[in-house]
Design an enzyme around this catalytic site. Structure first.
Site, mmCIF file in Angstrom:
data_model
loop_
_atom_site.group_PDB
_atom_site.id
_atom_site.type_symbol
_atom_site.label_atom_id
_atom_site.label_comp_id
_atom_site.label_asym_id
_atom_site.label_seq_id
_atom_site.Cartn_x
_atom_site.Cartn_y
_atom_site.Cartn_z
ATOM 1 N N CYS A 97 19.897 51.466 -58.582
ATOM 2 C CA CYS A 97 18.706 51.384 -57.774
ATOM 3 C C CYS A 97 19.192 51.330 -56.396
ATOM 4 O O CYS A 97 20.416 51.057 -56.018
ATOM 5 C CB CYS A 97 17.991 49.993 -58.521
ATOM 6 S SG CYS A 97 19.026 48.613 -57.969
ATOM 7 N N CYS A 100 21.718 48.603 -55.403
ATOM 8 C CA CYS A 100 23.064 49.210 -55.556
ATOM 9 C C CYS A 100 23.760 49.605 -53.870
ATOM 10 O O CYS A 100 24.818 49.525 -53.652
ATOM 11 C CB CYS A 100 23.106 49.931 -56.594
ATOM 12 S SG CYS A 100 22.745 49.028 -58.120
ATOM 13 N N ASP A 504 11.033 79.681 -26.381
ATOM 14 C CA ASP A 504 11.412 80.760 -25.490
ATOM 15 C C ASP A 504 11.283 81.959 -25.900
ATOM 16 O O ASP A 504 10.649 82.382 -27.092
ATOM 17 C CB ASP A 504 13.180 80.503 -25.589
ATOM 18 C CG ASP A 504 13.838 81.475 -24.734
ATOM 19 O OD1 ASP A 504 13.299 81.679 -23.314
ATOM 20 O OD2 ASP A 504 14.895 82.241 -25.064
ATOM 21 N N ASP A 692 17.467 80.197 -28.268
ATOM 22 C CA ASP A 692 18.604 80.702 -28.810
ATOM 23 C C ASP A 692 19.836 80.853 -28.200
ATOM 24 O O ASP A 692 20.863 81.168 -28.238
ATOM 25 C CB ASP A 692 18.250 82.423 -29.305
ATOM 26 C CG ASP A 692 18.287 83.072 -28.293
ATOM 27 O OD1 ASP A 692 17.608 82.949 -27.305
ATOM 28 O OD2 ASP A 692 18.581 84.427 -28.573
ATOM 29 N N ASP A 696 19.179 77.629 -22.844
ATOM 30 C CA ASP A 696 17.914 76.745 -23.749
ATOM 31 C C ASP A 696 18.583 75.471 -24.107
ATOM 32 O O ASP A 696 17.911 74.775 -24.443
ATOM 33 C CB ASP A 696 17.574 77.536 -24.863
ATOM 34 C CG ASP A 696 16.678 78.829 -24.698
ATOM 35 O OD1 ASP A 696 16.052 78.890 -23.521
ATOM 36 O OD2 ASP A 696 17.182 79.647 -25.512
#
Length: 799
Positions: A97, A100, A504, A692, A696
């Site tokens: 659980c 634990c 972009d 990309d 950026d």
């Protein structure tokens, strides 16, 4: 020979076999180790409480633990970071659980030298980062074993075998439980019939004994998993789900023995078997569901070859992928999976990249083309040169990102785990108060005990603990199948709350492959100088110019340029034999001979030598397929869309108009993009940025969620939170859909878990729930949470 008593276990042995340690004697190194451990933790008063009681000698695991520090083990399972820290993924056995999970994380964080320890409840996988100068892995494993759990390195290829072993163990225990329960139910029917119609005590005693015989193996064999978990919880002073189940079943069992032997009251052996059976079946179904969700991630790596065929000096040899170096030539046969990135040096063929991009159409590749790990060669034998080693290839990076994502907990899960850590203790206190209240007002010990047992059994911390990790695991798995890599589960939560998308233009909304549509040359133009200049840049426009020159100029050389410098959002500069070369947009140029206009809807590139314009190029870029539809769908979700680009305004507005974006900010330097995002955040916007390129990265770092294109600049991918392997704009929309659906499932799960306990516990306190119904309800609550999480798989992206 004199008999000496072991200081730890109190067993006596010949003096010749004893280990002397100052004034203490030990029968083995295990006892010696435990003695010093208790002393160092300030728990040596244990021996005062122990008195003359004899213990089993402490088991010694030193031989087993040594393997974790071997060089071969390190090379296979341990990753070393640039700052010298070690990292490993472990499977922790014995976790039942969320309590634990809390215990293991707490103990590991207290261990000196451990930097990070995070455990995912859905698959018991732990990510541990430590300083090898301070602590060894063997010590970390020993620490986990000392609190009653076990750990071994995560290996996807062995997970199926271990999962089957776990299933068989559960299956045998369930068989015993179901057999006992079904037979007890027949006896119980006779008991209930006799209760209403009358039954002689001697017949009742026979039935009670029969129920006792059937209930005993169910409780102690089938229910062993709960007793084991409860024992280690008690040992480490924590109340967990196993404590609730074990205490409820044992109390009913003990009372039933009393009722059977004293012939007073009713027996509840049927409730004992029902509690164990229902909860055990529920746990088994939960294990199956969690395994099914994890299979999506393990399947990515499960069928990956461990060896490749390399060619060195004309000799072929099978080499482990870990031993392949950059520059090695690898042979690829039809049907084989690429495991190391590279460039084709000879041959041609079709490749299936569906596991990376989701596209089912084979892609034709020839000499000079890049091939990515994770793709499959379909029809040819070819040779390629490795451009990365195994650990840095795309497939390994994907798996590493997925492993990272399922160990990092969302904020909402951290809150749920904190609550569930105290939940079981509160339930036990409520059960004690319920027993006292019923006994005081009702006067019946039997009624008070059964009502309090119902309170203990009906409460379910598992549903609360599973609410978030189960949903996020399924969400991450679906995203991975569609080529979306969330680096952490917490990013699903953040993206689900996003209300603004900053995007972009070049390489994101467009293909990022500008082509020259018009070129004009002036006096002094040197194609080789321009080709050498643009070849120093990875910018899409530079690549477009280079491709155009290669296609139109017959004799190109590559002069050696000096003082090469990239100028942000403007272009590139270099020198050659004392002459200054400039290539870029109008703002970079410094000439009065030719007016430099930013006219038209196309990108312009100018080339000058010693401030004299010698060439002008006009380029256009193709808008990505599906960009307009994706923007419309994102806006339909209630998300604002803004374009941030370094390109000139006319070109940006042309693309924005075609895809349906109204707000455009052009001619932005990288720091200006970042500043604009910061302004939006100050207005209360949760910003997702998609880019990309190198330009950026500052904006991506500023955004709440950074999304990078899978074939973009490495630095952009490294700084991003989500990577799109298939660079379609549609995938941005899908990322929004998946994150929102996953977060909705998390909120549904948490709401149900809290509502269940708020309704079920008071009903049990008031005496309206029997232990049998309580056990069934507890199991069903966990299964409902798991089932609701699995519904994410039916998410539709179109229509």
């Amino acid at each position: 020979m004199a008999q000496i008593t072991c200081t730890h276990c109190n067993l006596s042995f010949d003096e010749s076999v004893m280990i002397k340690d100052e004034d203490h004697y030990f029968c083995c190194k295990g006892c010696q180790g435990v003695f010093h451990l208790l002393q160092s933790e300030g728990l040596d008063t244990f021996y005062d409480k122990l008195g003359d009681t004899k213990l089993q000698p402490a088991s010694q695991r030193e031989i087993d633990l040594q393997k974790f520090d071997l060089e071969g083990f390190k090379n296979k399972y341990i990753k070393e970071s640039d700052d010298g820290l070690y990292e490993i993924n472990l499977i922790i056995e014995g976790i039942h659980c969320s309590a634990c999970v809390w215990l293991n994380e707490k103990v590991l964080h207290k261990t000196e030298g451990i930097i990070e320890a995070t455990i995912n409840y859905t698959n018991n996988k732990a990510k541990v980062v430590w300083d090898p100068e301070v602590v060894q892995l063997s010590k970390i494993i020993e620490t986990i074993q000392n609190i009653g759990y076990n750990a071994y390195p995560y290996d996807a290829s062995l997970q199926e075998e271990r999962a089957n072993k776990t299933k068989k163990e559960y299956y045998s225990r369930i068989l015993v439980a179901v057999f006992g329960t079904m037979n007890i139910m027949w006896i119980a029917i006779a008991q209930y019939a006799g209760y209403f119609t009358g039954m002689e005590q001697r017949f009742k005693d026979i039935l009670n004994v029969a129920e006792f015989i059937l209930a005993t193996p169910v409780l102690f064999y089938s229910g062993w998993v709960f007793f084991r978990g409860a024992y280690f919880g008690f040992k480490n002073r924590i109340v967990n789900m196993d404590t609730l189940v074990a205490s409820g079943a044992v109390l009913a069992y003990i009372y039933s023995i009393y009722a059977m032997t004293s012939q007073q009251g009713e027996v509840y052996f049927d409730s004992v078997t029902m509690i164990i059976t229902f909860v055990l079946v529920g746990k088994y179904l939960e294990v199956l569901s969690k395994k099914h969700a994890v299979d999506t991630l393990d399947g990515i790596m499960g069928s990956t070859p461990t060896e490749v065929t390399t060619l060195k000096e004309g000799v072929k040899s099978l080499v482990s992928i870990e031993n392949v170096e950059v520059g090695d030539i690898i042979e690829l046969k039809p049907g084989e999976k690429v495991v190391i990135d590279g460039v084709i040096t000879s041959g041609e063929g079709s490749f299936d990249e569906s596991s990376l991009t989701g596209e089912n159409e084979p892609i034709y590749k020839q000499k000079g083309d890049n091939i990515l790990s994770g793709s499959i060669c379909l029809d040819s034998v070819l040779h390629y040169q490795a451009t990365h080693d195994a650990s840095n290839s795309l497939l390994t990076s994907i798996v590493h990102l997925l492993e990272e994502s399922i160990t990092k907990k969302p904020h909402i899960e951290q809150l749920a785990n904190t609550v569930s850590g105290y939940f079981s203790t509160i339930i036990l206190l409520i059960a004690l108060a319920t027993f006292a209240g019923w006994y005081y007002f009702n006067g019946s010990f039997e009624v008070a005990l059964i009502v309090s047992i119902s309170v203990i059994v009906i409460a379910c911390p598992c549903a609360l603990g599973l609410a978030t990790p189960m949903a996020t695991l399924v969400g991450i798995g679906i995203a991975a199948k569609r080529g979306l890599l969330f680096k952490e589960a917490t990013y699903l939560e953040t993206m689900a709350k996003s209300n603004l998308l900053a995007i972009d233009k070049t390489g994101t909304l467009t293909e990022g492959k500008p082509s020259v549509i018009h070129a004009q040359y002036y006096d002094g133009f040197d194609a080789s100088l321009l080709f050498a200049l643009v070849s120093t840049s990875n910018h899409p426009i530079s690549k477009g110019i280079a491709n155009y020159l290669k296609a139109t100029q017959e004799k190109l050389t590559s002069p050696l340029l000096e003082q090469i410098k990239s100028i942000e959002a403007k272009g590139i500069q270099a020198t050659y034999q004392g002459r200054t070369l400039l290539g870029g947009n109008a703002s970079l140029m410094c000439t009065s001979q030719t007016p430099l206009e930013e006219s038209g809807e196309h990108a312009l590139f100018f080339f000058s030598i010693d401030n004299t314009l010698v060439a002008r190029f006009e380029l256009t870029d193709t808008i990505r397929e599906g960009a307009k539809e994706a923007i419309e769908q994102i806006k339909a979700l209630g998300v604002e869309v803004v374009m941030l680009t370094g390109d000139h305004l006319q070109s940006a507005q042309k693309v924005a108009k075609e895809v349906g974006i109204q707000e455009v900010h052009a001619k932005l330097l990288p720091q200006e993009k970042s500043a604009h995002i910061q302004q939006l955040q100050e207005q209360g916007k949760v910003v997702v940025m998609v880019g990309d390129g190198m330009n950026d990265t500052i904006a991506l770092a500023q955004a709440n969620i950074a999304i990078a294109m899978g074939r973009g600049a490495d630095v952009a991918i490294n700084i991003s939170d989500v990577v799109l392997l298939d660079e379609k704009p549609q995938n941005i929309y899908e990322a929004y859909k998946i994150s929102r659906r996953t977060f909705r499932a998390v909120k549904e799960n948490l709401s149900f878990s809290l509502l269940y306990n708020l309704v079920a516990v008071p009903l049990a306190v008031l005496g309206h729930v029997t232990p049998l119904i309580a056990a069934l309800s507890m199991s069903l609550s966990s299964l409902i949470v798991v089932s609701n999480s699995m519904r994410i798989k039916f998410l539709k992206f179109k229509g």
